[in-house]
Design a protein around this motif. Structure first.
Motif, PDB file in Angstrom:
ATOM      1  N   MET A   1       1.125   1.796  13.614  1.00 56.79           N
ATOM      2  CA  MET A   1       1.644   2.069  14.970  1.00 56.79           C
ATOM      3  C   MET A   1       2.251   0.820  15.747  1.00 56.79           C
ATOM      4  O   MET A   1       1.541  -0.292  15.677  1.00 56.79           O
ATOM      5  N   PRO A   2       3.451   0.972  16.465  1.00 55.45           N
ATOM      6  CA  PRO A   2       3.888  -0.211  17.124  1.00 55.45           C
ATOM      7  C   PRO A   2       2.974  -0.466  18.388  1.00 55.45           C
ATOM      8  O   PRO A   2       1.902   0.017  18.564  1.00 55.45           O
ATOM      9  N   TYR A   3       3.371  -1.448  18.934  1.00 58.97           N
ATOM     10  CA  TYR A   3       2.659  -2.137  20.131  1.00 58.97           C
ATOM     11  C   TYR A   3       2.369  -0.914  21.132  1.00 58.97           C
ATOM     12  O   TYR A   3       3.307  -0.167  21.153  1.00 58.97           O
ATOM     13  N   PRO A   4       1.615  -0.876  21.942  1.00 62.03           N
ATOM     14  CA  PRO A   4       1.261   0.255  22.759  1.00 62.03           C
ATOM     15  C   PRO A   4       2.427   0.916  23.414  1.00 62.03           C
ATOM     16  O   PRO A   4       3.348  -0.006  24.077  1.00 62.03           O
ATOM     17  N   ASP A   5       2.766   2.029  23.171  1.00 63.41           N
ATOM     18  CA  ASP A   5       4.157   2.587  23.642  1.00 63.41           C
ATOM     19  C   ASP A   5       4.080   2.672  25.016  1.00 63.41           C
ATOM     20  O   ASP A   5       5.165   2.809  25.838  1.00 63.41           O
ATOM     21  N   LYS A   6       2.836   2.533  25.831  1.00 63.51           N
ATOM     22  CA  LYS A   6       2.907   2.712  27.258  1.00 63.51           C
ATOM     23  C   LYS A   6       3.704   1.421  27.902  1.00 63.51           C
ATOM     24  O   LYS A   6       3.950   1.451  29.047  1.00 63.51           O
ATOM     25  N   LEU A   7       3.910   0.488  27.140  1.00 60.01           N
ATOM     26  CA  LEU A   7       4.504  -0.889  27.676  1.00 60.01           C
ATOM     27  C   LEU A   7       5.745  -1.006  27.513  1.00 60.01           C
ATOM     28  O   LEU A   7       6.631  -1.674  27.892  1.00 60.01           O
ATOM     29  N   LEU A   8       6.396  -0.010  26.873  1.00 65.30           N
ATOM     30  CA  LEU A   8       7.656  -0.061  26.225  1.00 65.30           C
ATOM     31  C   LEU A   8       8.584   0.985  27.015  1.00 65.30           C
ATOM     32  O   LEU A   8       8.166   2.300  27.261  1.00 65.30           O
ATOM     33  N   ALA A   9       9.725   0.968  27.363  1.00 63.92           N
ATOM     34  CA  ALA A   9      10.681   1.512  27.962  1.00 63.92           C
ATOM     35  C   ALA A   9      11.313   2.574  27.021  1.00 63.92           C
ATOM     36  O   ALA A   9      10.960   2.326  25.839  1.00 63.92           O
ATOM     37  N   ASP A  10      11.945   3.575  27.380  1.00 64.96           N
ATOM     38  CA  ASP A  10      12.627   4.636  26.535  1.00 64.96           C
ATOM     39  C   ASP A  10      13.280   4.194  25.382  1.00 64.96           C
ATOM     40  O   ASP A  10      13.095   4.660  24.103  1.00 64.96           O
ATOM     41  N   ASP A  11      14.137   3.157  25.549  1.00 62.72           N
ATOM     42  CA  ASP A  11      15.205   2.788  24.780  1.00 62.72           C
ATOM     43  C   ASP A  11      14.760   1.354  24.128  1.00 62.72           C
ATOM     44  O   ASP A  11      15.452   0.756  23.433  1.00 62.72           O
ATOM     45  N   GLU A  12      13.418   1.070  24.445  1.00 66.85           N
ATOM     46  CA  GLU A  12      13.166  -0.498  23.786  1.00 66.85           C
ATOM     47  C   GLU A  12      12.219  -0.225  22.361  1.00 66.85           C
ATOM     48  O   GLU A  12      11.458   0.793  22.458  1.00 66.85           O
ATOM     49  N   GLU A  13      12.432  -1.155  21.661  1.00 66.78           N
ATOM     50  CA  GLU A  13      11.717  -1.278  20.422  1.00 66.78           C
ATOM     51  C   GLU A  13      11.023  -2.446  20.116  1.00 66.78           C
ATOM     52  O   GLU A  13      11.701  -3.440  20.716  1.00 66.78           O
ATOM     53  N   VAL A  14      10.014  -2.335  19.469  1.00 65.05           N
ATOM     54  CA  VAL A  14       9.476  -3.804  18.908  1.00 65.05           C
ATOM     55  C   VAL A  14      10.127  -4.332  17.772  1.00 65.05           C
ATOM     56  O   VAL A  14      10.199  -3.679  16.740  1.00 65.05           O
ATOM     57  N   VAL A  15      10.510  -5.433  17.801  1.00 63.43           N
ATOM     58  CA  VAL A  15      11.267  -6.211  16.739  1.00 63.43           C
ATOM     59  C   VAL A  15      10.229  -6.976  16.053  1.00 63.43           C
ATOM     60  O   VAL A  15      10.243  -6.986  14.979  1.00 63.43           O
ATOM     61  N   ARG A  16       9.332  -7.835  16.728  1.00 64.16           N
ATOM     62  CA  ARG A  16       8.364  -8.475  15.957  1.00 64.16           C
ATOM     63  C   ARG A  16       6.773  -8.409  16.904  1.00 64.16           C
ATOM     64  O   ARG A  16       6.996  -8.842  18.043  1.00 64.16           O
ATOM     65  N   HIS A  17       5.876  -8.309  16.299  1.00 63.55           N
ATOM     66  CA  HIS A  17       4.728  -8.314  16.782  1.00 63.55           C
ATOM     67  C   HIS A  17       3.688  -9.642  16.014  1.00 63.55           C
ATOM     68  O   HIS A  17       3.369  -9.239  14.835  1.00 63.55           O
ATOM     69  N   LEU A  18       3.306 -10.372  16.863  1.00 66.67           N
ATOM     70  CA  LEU A  18       2.637 -11.759  16.352  1.00 66.67           C
ATOM     71  C   LEU A  18       1.320 -11.799  16.851  1.00 66.67           C
ATOM     72  O   LEU A  18       0.922 -11.371  17.954  1.00 66.67           O
ATOM     73  N   HIS A  19       0.354 -12.570  16.188  1.00 69.01           N
ATOM     74  CA  HIS A  19      -0.785 -12.942  16.675  1.00 69.01           C
ATOM     75  C   HIS A  19      -0.725 -14.617  16.277  1.00 69.01           C
ATOM     76  O   HIS A  19      -0.021 -14.918  15.699  1.00 69.01           O
ATOM     77  N   PRO A  20      -1.668 -15.402  16.924  1.00 70.55           N
ATOM     78  CA  PRO A  20      -1.497 -16.539  16.676  1.00 70.55           C
ATOM     79  C   PRO A  20      -1.979 -16.810  15.132  1.00 70.55           C
ATOM     80  O   PRO A  20      -2.334 -15.986  14.581  1.00 70.55           O
ATOM     81  N   HIS A  21      -1.338 -18.081  14.612  1.00 68.62           N
ATOM     82  CA  HIS A  21      -1.453 -18.417  13.199  1.00 68.62           C
ATOM     83  C   HIS A  21      -2.831 -18.012  12.586  1.00 68.62           C
ATOM     84  O   HIS A  21      -3.774 -18.332  13.084  1.00 68.62           O
ATOM     85  N   TRP A  22      -2.934 -17.397  11.366  1.00 72.36           N
ATOM     86  CA  TRP A  22      -4.137 -17.187  10.796  1.00 72.36           C
ATOM     87  C   TRP A  22      -5.284 -18.274  10.784  1.00 72.36           C
ATOM     88  O   TRP A  22      -6.407 -18.147  10.637  1.00 72.36           O
ATOM     89  N   LEU A  23      -4.534 -19.528  10.539  1.00 73.78           N
ATOM     90  CA  LEU A  23      -5.561 -20.752  10.458  1.00 73.78           C
ATOM     91  C   LEU A  23      -6.379 -20.910  11.611  1.00 73.78           C
ATOM     92  O   LEU A  23      -7.179 -21.720  11.734  1.00 73.78           O
ATOM     93  N   THR A  24      -5.836 -20.270  13.005  1.00 71.03           N
ATOM     94  CA  THR A  24      -6.698 -20.384  14.047  1.00 71.03           C
ATOM     95  C   THR A  24      -8.133 -19.560  14.004  1.00 71.03           C
ATOM     96  O   THR A  24      -9.000 -20.029  14.439  1.00 71.03           O
ATOM     97  N   ILE A  25      -8.231 -18.779  12.768  1.00 67.90           N
ATOM     98  CA  ILE A  25      -9.841 -18.471  12.478  1.00 67.90           C
ATOM     99  C   ILE A  25     -10.304 -19.028  11.302  1.00 67.90           C
ATOM    100  O   ILE A  25     -11.325 -18.446  10.859  1.00 67.90           O
ATOM    101  N   SER A  26      -9.623 -20.056  10.637  1.00 68.07           N
ATOM    102  CA  SER A  26     -10.305 -20.758   9.745  1.00 68.07           C
ATOM    103  C   SER A  26     -11.559 -21.244  10.138  1.00 68.07           C
ATOM    104  O   SER A  26     -12.621 -21.363   9.265  1.00 68.07           O
ATOM    105  N   TRP A  27     -11.635 -22.069  11.119  1.00 69.32           N
ATOM    106  CA  TRP A  27     -12.962 -22.787  11.632  1.00 69.32           C
ATOM    107  C   TRP A  27     -14.092 -21.776  11.994  1.00 69.32           C
ATOM    108  O   TRP A  27     -15.251 -21.844  11.747  1.00 69.32           O
ATOM    109  N   PRO A  28     -13.752 -20.566  12.403  1.00 67.54           N
ATOM    110  CA  PRO A  28     -14.856 -19.740  12.526  1.00 67.54           C
ATOM    111  C   PRO A  28     -15.237 -19.167  11.247  1.00 67.54           C
ATOM    112  O   PRO A  28     -16.629 -18.728  11.356  1.00 67.54           O
ATOM    113  N   ILE A  29     -14.378 -19.014  10.453  1.00 63.51           N
ATOM    114  CA  ILE A  29     -14.991 -18.752   9.031  1.00 63.51           C
ATOM    115  C   ILE A  29     -15.777 -19.900   8.441  1.00 63.51           C
ATOM    116  O   ILE A  29     -16.902 -19.477   7.721  1.00 63.51           O
TER     117      ILE A  29
END
Length: 185
Positions: A1-29
């Protein structure tokens, strides 16, 4: 499912959806492994007796509190941080309980640059700095995976957005001109 549709305009599409780099969670592991290992070791060291169950429960309680603080909170922060590039804008959202966000229209972005340390080059991560028209100043996005690729994508999307706006303006002008009655001589 794309990024929440309620935030997007009718003719707008998600091109790329990112989170911080996965190594951000390496210290918690690593913290998870250390806390579980230390709690297990400490529980094994508790001598037999009437208080053994209570002491082990106390150790488990301390371990759970440490896990919540050192593992769960950073994982939730990572999971609830979103960098979304659409066909019209860049969206930035973060926060677990209290949320904050910023939307920057592609037409308002004046400069996109990235910076990588040697370590970030090795793990393919970096920092994006996005300058935009307005009073809010630069937006700095840290720990972006493939930061140089995202910078190139943003530059490409800015060009496509400018082309789209030019086509819309030309279509509007063209449609207005053809709607006018033509003079006959």
């Amino acid at each position: 499912m794309p990024y929440p549709d309620k935030l997007l305009a009718d003719d707008e599409e998600v091109v790329r959806h990112l989170h911080p780099h996965w190594l951000t969670i390496s210290w918690p592991i690593v913290a998870f492994l250390l806390v579980v290992g230390a709690a297990t070791f400490a529980a094994a060291l508790v001598p037999d007796g009437a208080q053994q169950g209570a002491v082990r429960m106390a150790i488990a309680g301390v371990a759970l509190a440490l896990l919540a603080w050192s593992v769960l909170v950073p994982l939730l922060r990572w999971r609830t941080t979103h960098y979304v590039i659409t066909t019209h804008r860049l969206l930035f959202r973060q926060g677990v309980l209290a949320r904050s966000g910023r939307d920057i229209g592609l037409s308002r972005i004046t400069d996109v640059s990235y910076r990588q340390t040697l370590w970030e080059r090795l793990i393919n991560s970096g920092t994006l700095t996005i300058e935009s028209a307005g009073d809010s100043g630069a937006t700095v996005l840290r720990r972006i995976p493939d930061s140089d690729g995202v910078q190139q994508l943003l530059n490409h999307m800015m060009e496509e957005d400018a082309d789209r706006r030019a086509r819309e303006a030309a279509g509007y002008l063209h449609g207005w001109e053809t709607a006018q009655p033509t003079a006959r001589f």
